[in-house]
Write an enzyme that holds these catalytic residues in place. Structure first.
Site, PDB file in Angstrom:
ATOM      1  N   VAL A  30      -1.537  -1.542  -4.109  1.00 46.15           N
ATOM      2  CA  VAL A  30      -2.736  -0.705  -3.973  1.00 46.15           C
ATOM      3  C   VAL A  30      -2.328   0.745  -3.726  1.00 46.15           C
ATOM      4  O   VAL A  30      -1.582   1.027  -2.782  1.00 46.15           O
ATOM      5  CB  VAL A  30      -3.614  -1.208  -2.812  1.00 46.15           C
ATOM      6  CG1 VAL A  30      -4.908  -0.400  -2.730  1.00 46.15           C
ATOM      7  CG2 VAL A  30      -3.908  -2.700  -2.960  1.00 46.15           C
TER       8      VAL A  30
ATOM      9  N   PHE B 261       0.804  -1.218   0.000  1.00 46.57           N
ATOM     10  CA  PHE B 261       0.000   0.000   0.000  1.00 46.57           C
ATOM     11  C   PHE B 261       0.838   1.269   0.000  1.00 46.57           C
ATOM     12  O   PHE B 261       1.753   1.418   0.815  1.00 46.57           O
ATOM     13  CB  PHE B 261      -0.890   0.046   1.249  1.00 46.57           C
ATOM     14  CG  PHE B 261      -1.962  -0.987   1.274  1.00 46.57           C
ATOM     15  CD1 PHE B 261      -3.220  -0.724   0.776  1.00 46.57           C
ATOM     16  CD2 PHE B 261      -1.690  -2.251   1.780  1.00 46.57           C
ATOM     17  CE1 PHE B 261      -4.207  -1.693   0.796  1.00 46.57           C
ATOM     18  CE2 PHE B 261      -2.662  -3.233   1.802  1.00 46.57           C
ATOM     19  CZ  PHE B 261      -3.934  -2.951   1.305  1.00 46.57           C
ATOM     20  N   ASP B 262       0.473   2.168  -0.895  1.00 46.95           N
ATOM     21  CA  ASP B 262       0.827   3.563  -0.694  1.00 46.95           C
ATOM     22  C   ASP B 262       0.023   4.012   0.519  1.00 46.95           C
ATOM     23  O   ASP B 262      -1.125   3.597   0.699  1.00 46.95           O
ATOM     24  CB  ASP B 262       0.441   4.375  -1.935  1.00 46.95           C
ATOM     25  CG  ASP B 262       0.511   5.861  -1.679  1.00 46.95           C
ATOM     26  OD1 ASP B 262       1.598   6.346  -1.340  1.00 46.95           O
ATOM     27  OD2 ASP B 262      -0.540   6.526  -1.811  1.00 46.95           O
ATOM     28  N   VAL B 263       0.597   4.831   1.354  1.00 46.58           N
ATOM     29  CA  VAL B 263      -0.072   5.207   2.605  1.00 46.58           C
ATOM     30  C   VAL B 263      -0.655   6.616   2.537  1.00 46.58           C
ATOM     31  O   VAL B 263      -1.847   6.831   2.771  1.00 46.58           O
ATOM     32  CB  VAL B 263       0.909   5.091   3.796  1.00 46.58           C
ATOM     33  CG1 VAL B 263       0.249   5.555   5.094  1.00 46.58           C
ATOM     34  CG2 VAL B 263       1.398   3.645   3.943  1.00 46.58           C
TER      35      VAL B 263
ATOM     36  N   THR C 102      -3.623   7.415  -0.070  1.00 45.58           N
ATOM     37  CA  THR C 102      -4.454   6.232  -0.282  1.00 45.58           C
ATOM     38  C   THR C 102      -5.198   5.871   0.995  1.00 45.58           C
ATOM     39  O   THR C 102      -6.404   5.629   0.975  1.00 45.58           O
ATOM     40  CB  THR C 102      -3.590   5.033  -0.726  1.00 45.58           C
ATOM     41  OG1 THR C 102      -2.873   5.385  -1.910  1.00 45.58           O
ATOM     42  CG2 THR C 102      -4.448   3.814  -1.010  1.00 45.58           C
TER      43      THR C 102
END
Length: 237
Positions: free
Chosen positions: A176, A13-15, A18
């Site tokens: 994601v 994951f990009d944090v 996102t």
């Protein structure tokens, strides 16, 4: 043919952008400064100025760089150009909120996948973001850990090395992210399966995120993290 959602072992994951509402965090802090200064703030103008300033050649790691960014954009917004306000903007990252659906969606996904954070933020800021999300991650990689920032492929290769140490490969990861520039384009180029969370689906433009040279059509596309979690549940039913 795109792999089905149950086939993946990991989700990376990009944090910031996102899972964590960094645009809301920035404009909220700038709005308070503007109110104190008796100025009316246009949030989208502020984000456009931020975007232009953030990607300067002399940029520092995020969110430490917000001090420099603030001093660059404050005069254009009619805000006081004092370093103390830049430091306030930087420190506001400690209290940025997750999107309303993020924590619940991550908790649901963690039941079936090993979740990996991949953030351009520094470790000190990530620790606050992780707490805000309920600490859902199996592993986390920050700009401090990788020595680089996405979209540098080296960031992704660090993660590939980690999953290899657990007996897996990039083919076992669904990446994601909301950023076409930082994540979706490069993940496609590296042969990953990806999922675009289009957080700004109801707004024009790219907000605080740099516009990509070209749009990359993702393998999976949702407008929220809830949408991804629901799709996973349906696919596993």
């Amino acid at each position: 043919m795109t792999k089905s959602l149950p086939e993946f072992k990991y989700m990376s994951f990009d944090v910031v952008g996102t899972l964590i509402d960094f645009e809301g965090g920035l404009t909220s802090c700038l709005g308070v400064i503007a109110e104190e200064a008796g100025v009316t703030l246009d949030g989208e103008e502020a984000l456009a100025l931020y975007r232009a300033a953030r990607y300067a050649e002399d940029a520092d790691l995020f969110p430490d760089d917000l001090v420099r960014v603030y001093l660059a954009i404050a005069p254009k917004l009619g805000l006081p150009a004092d370093r103390v306000y830049g430091e306030r903007l930087r420190d506001s990252a400690r209290s940025w909120k997750a999107f309303p659906d993020s924590a619940e969606a991550m908790a649901r996904l963690a039941r079936d996948y090993r979740l990996i954070a991949m953030t351009n933020a520094r470790r000190w800021a990530f620790e606050h973001f992780s707490a805000e999300l309920g600490h859902p991650f199996h592993a986390a990689f920050t700009a401090d850990d990788t020595g680089t920032e996405k979209p540098d492929p080296a960031f992704f290769h660090t993660v590939f090395g980690f999953v290899a140490s657990e007996g897996a490969s990039k083919d076992d990861i669904l990446h994601v992210a909301q950023s076409q520039y930082h994540d979706i384009g490069v993940s496609r180029a590296l042969g990953m399966t990806n999922c675009w969370i289009e957080r700004r689906h109801a707004q024009n433009g790219y907000g605080g995120t740099i516009e990509p040279a070209e749009f990359t059509r993702p393998d999976y596309h949702f407008t929220s993290m809830a949408g991804l979690a629901e799709a996973v549940a349906a696919a596993r039913a």
